[in-house]
Scaffold this active site. Sequence first.
Site, PDB file in Angstrom:
ATOM      1  N   GLY A  76     -10.818  81.117  -6.738  1.00  0.00           N
ATOM      2  CA  GLY A  76     -10.784  81.913  -7.963  1.00  0.00           C
ATOM      3  C   GLY A  76     -10.452  81.057  -9.167  1.00  0.00           C
ATOM      4  CB  SER A 117     -12.703  76.783  -5.013  1.00  0.00           C
ATOM      5  OG  SER A 117     -13.115  76.814  -6.341  1.00  0.00           O
ATOM      6  CD1 TRP A 118      -6.800  79.884  -6.845  1.00  0.00           C
ATOM      7  CD2 TRP A 118      -6.135  78.189  -8.134  1.00  0.00           C
ATOM      8  NE1 TRP A 118      -5.461  80.057  -7.095  1.00  0.00           N
ATOM      9  CE2 TRP A 118      -5.031  79.028  -7.893  1.00  0.00           C
ATOM     10  CE3 TRP A 118      -5.960  77.058  -8.913  1.00  0.00           C
ATOM     11  CZ2 TRP A 118      -3.762  78.776  -8.398  1.00  0.00           C
ATOM     12  CZ3 TRP A 118      -4.691  76.790  -9.423  1.00  0.00           C
ATOM     13  CH2 TRP A 118      -3.623  77.651  -9.176  1.00  0.00           C
ATOM     14  CG  ASP A 132     -18.837  72.198  -5.849  1.00  0.00           C
ATOM     15  OD1 ASP A 132     -18.987  72.955  -6.832  1.00  0.00           O
ATOM     16  OD2 ASP A 132     -17.884  72.290  -5.053  1.00  0.00           O
ATOM     17  CG  HIS A 154     -18.015  75.846  -5.345  1.00  0.00           C
ATOM     18  ND1 HIS A 154     -17.061  74.854  -5.388  1.00  0.00           N
ATOM     19  CD2 HIS A 154     -17.329  77.030  -5.437  1.00  0.00           C
ATOM     20  CE1 HIS A 154     -15.845  75.393  -5.520  1.00  0.00           C
ATOM     21  NE2 HIS A 154     -15.996  76.715  -5.541  1.00  0.00           N
TER      22      HIS A 154
END
Length: 325
Positions: free
Chosen positions: A47, A114-115, A269, A297
């Site tokens: 996120g 990711s986050w 990505d 990604h």
Amino acid sequence: MQNKTYNLYPEVNEFQKFYLKTGNFHEIYYEVCGNPNGSPVVFLHGGPGSGCSPTQRRFFDPAYYRIILIDQRGCGRSAPQGEIVDNTTDDLVNDIDAIRAALNIDKWLVFGGSWGSTLALAYALAHTDRVTGLILRGIFLSRPTELSWFLGQVQAFFPEPWESLCTYLPANERHNPIEAYEKLIFSDDIKLSIPAAIQWNNFESSIMTLLPRQADPSSETNGAVELARARVQIHYIQNNCFVGERDLLAEVRDKLAHIPTDIVQGRYDMVCPPITAWKLSQAMPHASFQMVEDAGHSAMETGITSALVAATEKFKSLNINSLNI
């Protein structure tokens, strides 16, 4: 180099759900599935803002792992939905460890994409003695260069989604889309906030994969969920994800050299460009680093999925003594 192709495990439908009540008004949703006596692993979603999904249980062998998924503050099934007060990276790190303690887990494997890779590293740095290993995907370290890429430079490869994002705005506000969307998405008028949130979220969704994904005609848009996701994400971006002043590469080099780590990155990505994963691998030379050549990604692209499941399989041998089955 990975030769065998791994698929997701079958759906895991039996799980327990809990809420962690913090010292303030946040209630953090988390769920537990798999082997109740198995090797514990915690999944940290991306996120910021997205929340977890049932598919994410399937990266792990449910006969071997005790699988914990957490919806971070303001996200998914946590309440209040979309709340940004008392919502920082340090708060999330504290929540993660409080959930570990509530489940009476001594140490666990930490999985983040990711986050979630930022959060996994922040947690490991704060609670190194509680981490048996790290599996990290689509690396994001919240550095200004990474945020600048996502907030503008990516248009060099995706001009159409960028134009759609900007043309939604009045002409005099297109020079600074993040500020303009923040104003709309945090409006008290849901006729303004929800459509803007959907537009904002669609931008990221459109650059997630190497090849375009077909939209699911059966899926319905949940305005409240879309709004919560966008609010939390913009809150974090506008605060450099609360790690902007830290040099995470230097910190992991100094403190995490003994933590077994797998890094998985898509070559193409466009959300989190590969240079960050490469630099992390240089800071953690003991880590296994796999660049998936035909992926962007998303964790749901075939090569990324296979590499992540392969990593969870590999950690079985590293964690063999933690089992009680």
